[in-house]
Design an enzyme around this catalytic site. Structure first.
Site, PDB file in Angstrom:
ATOM      1  N   SER A 140       0.830  -1.201   0.000  1.00 40.65           N
ATOM      2  CA  SER A 140       0.000   0.000   0.000  1.00 40.65           C
ATOM      3  C   SER A 140       0.870   1.258   0.000  1.00 40.65           C
ATOM      4  CB  SER A 140      -0.961  -0.051   1.190  1.00 40.65           C
ATOM      5  OG  SER A 140      -1.975   0.929   1.071  1.00 40.65           O
ATOM      6  N   ASP A 149      -9.943  -3.528  -5.673  1.00 41.79           N
ATOM      7  CA  ASP A 149      -9.193  -2.460  -5.026  1.00 41.79           C
ATOM      8  C   ASP A 149      -9.074  -1.300  -6.004  1.00 41.79           C
ATOM      9  OD1 ASP A 149      -7.301  -0.821  -3.809  1.00 41.79           O
ATOM     10  OD2 ASP A 149      -5.844  -2.406  -3.458  1.00 41.79           O
ATOM     11  N   HIS A 207      -7.933  -4.963  -0.789  1.00 43.19           N
ATOM     12  CA  HIS A 207      -6.826  -4.231  -0.175  1.00 43.19           C
ATOM     13  C   HIS A 207      -6.628  -4.711   1.268  1.00 43.19           C
ATOM     14  CE1 HIS A 207      -4.123  -0.782  -0.446  1.00 43.19           C
ATOM     15  NE2 HIS A 207      -4.334  -0.623   0.846  1.00 43.19           N
TER      16      HIS A 207
END
Length: 317
Positions: A159, A253, A283
Site C-alpha cells: 500500500s 481495489d 486491499h
C-alpha cells in the site's frame, strides 16, 4: 468523478474473503477515517493486534533506534547461500497509521520463508510530517541497511509502503547501493483517479477511492507538484534502469490499475516487470494469509518472488 459500472463483489469475492472483511470491520469499521488521527491510530493498532500471529520458531527480531528506527529480523537456520540478499520492508497505512508493530508478523514470516534477513523501517507519519518526510526516512532506512550489511537489497512494501519502495527504487537506481529487485503489494503509485479501477472499484470493501483521496490530501498540500516522482512514482518521466519488479495487486481495489500501469511503464523502458492482479482479493489481504486460500496463495508467490529476486532469478508468470 464520472459514473462507471461498479464491480459485483457478491460474485467476485468468495466466502472466506467476505468473512475476512467482516472480521476486519469489527475492529476497523467503515468510516474510521472520519475519526481524529489519534482515534484512527488507536483503532488501527487494535486491528493489528487482533490479526497478529506468532513468529515462526526460528525467527528473532531486534530494534535499532540509532537514526531511523528499524526492526531487524533474522532466521537462525539461514546460511550464506539463502541469505544472498536482504529485504527492506515499508509498511502500509495510508502514510497516517502503522509502524514497526503493524506488520511485525508479516516481516517475520517473510524472513522465514525467503531465508533473507528483513529490516522494517519506521518512517514518520502524516499529517504531522507531510511529504517528503516519509520518503526521506525511507531512503535513510535503505542507506542504513546497506551500510550495515553491504548485501543486495530487495525493496518490499504494501500500500503506502509500496509507494515508498518504488520511490526509493527510482531515487537510488544510479547509486552505489545494489538493488536486487522490488516487490510492491497493492501499491498506491499516484495513478489517475478519474478512470479505470478508481471508478470500477470506487466503493470496494476495505478501501474506497474516497479514502485514497483522503490519504493523499493529508500527505501533501494541494499546491505540491503532483508530478513529483518521490510523491507519485507513476509521474516519473524515466522508467529506465529500475531493478526487476514484481507487483501484486488486489482485483477488488481502486489501486489495482496503478500496478498494471507501473509494470507497463517499466516494460516500455526496456526493464523487467510483472503484475499479478490477485483474483477476488481486497486491499489489505496480507492479514488474510492464514484464513483465506487466495490470500495464502498470493503470499506464497510474494515470498517466492522475493527469494528469487534476491538470488538473481525470476518468478514464472
Amino acid at each position: 468523478m464520472k459514473n462507471s459500472p461498479q464491480a459485483d463483489y457478491a460474485s467476485l469475492i468468495d466466502a472466506q474473503t467476505h468473512d475476512f472483511i467482516r472480521r476486519t470491520e469489527l475492529w476497523y469499521p467503515p468510516g474510521t477515517t472520519g475519526q481524529s488521527i489519534e482515534a484512527q491510530r488507536r483503532t488501527y493498532d487494535a486491528l493489528c493486534r487482533e490479526f497478529h500471529r506468532d513468529y515462526p520458531p526460528e525467527v528473532t527480531a531486534s530494534d535499532d533506534t540509532t537514526g531511523i528506527s528499524t526492526r531487524h529480523y533474522v532466521r537462525a537456520s539461514a546460511d550464506s547461500t539463502t541469505a544472498a540478499a536482504q529485504v527492506v520492508y515499508f509498511h502500509g497505512g495510508g502514510f497516517v497509521v502503522g509502524g514497526l508493530e503493524s506488520h511485525d508478523d508479516v516481516c517475520a514470516e517473510i524472513c522465514q520463508a525467503s531465508g533473507f534477513p528483513v529490516t522494517a523501517i519506521d518512517y514518520r507519519l502524516c499529517p504531522e510530517h507531510t511529504h517528503p518526510a516519509a520518503f526521506e526516512d525511507a531512503v535513510a532506512g535503505v542507506e542504513k541497511a546497506w551500510q550495515a550489511s553491504q548485501m543486495p537489497i530487495v525493496l518490499v512494501g504494501d500500500s503506502a509502503g509500496g509507494n515508498l519502495a518504488a520511490a526509493v527504487a527510482h531515487q537510488l537506481r544510479s547509486s552505489s547501493i545494489k538493488l536486487a529487485g522490488q516487490v510492491l503489494i497493492y501499491p498506491g503509485l499516484g495513478g489517475d483517479m478519474s478512470k479505470g479501477s478508481y471508478l470500477q472499484h470506487a466503493n470496494a470493501p476495505m478501501l474506497s477511492t474516497e479514502e485514497v483521496e483522503y490519504y493523499a490530501t493529508l500527505r501533501a498540500s494541494a499546491s505540491h507538484d503532483k508530478s513529483d516522482p518521490t510523491l507519485s512514482p507513476l509521474s516519473d518521466s524515466d522508467f529506465s534502469a529500475l531493478p526487476p519488479t514484481l507487483v501484486f495487486g488486489a482485483e477488488c481495489d481502486p489501486l489495482s490499475d496503478d500496478g498494471k500501469h507501473y509494470r507497463d511503464r517499466i516494460l516500455q523502458a526496456g526493464g523487467k516487470a510483472a503484475w499479478f492482479n490477485e483474483a477476488g482479493l481486497v486491499h489489505g489481504y496480507l492479514r488474510a494469509r492464514s484464513t483465506v486460500e487466495r490470500a495464502e496463495s498470493s503470499f506464497k508467490r510474494i515470498v517466492e518472488g522475493i527469494h528469487l529476486l534476491g538470488t538473481g532469478q525470476w518468478l514464472n508468470t
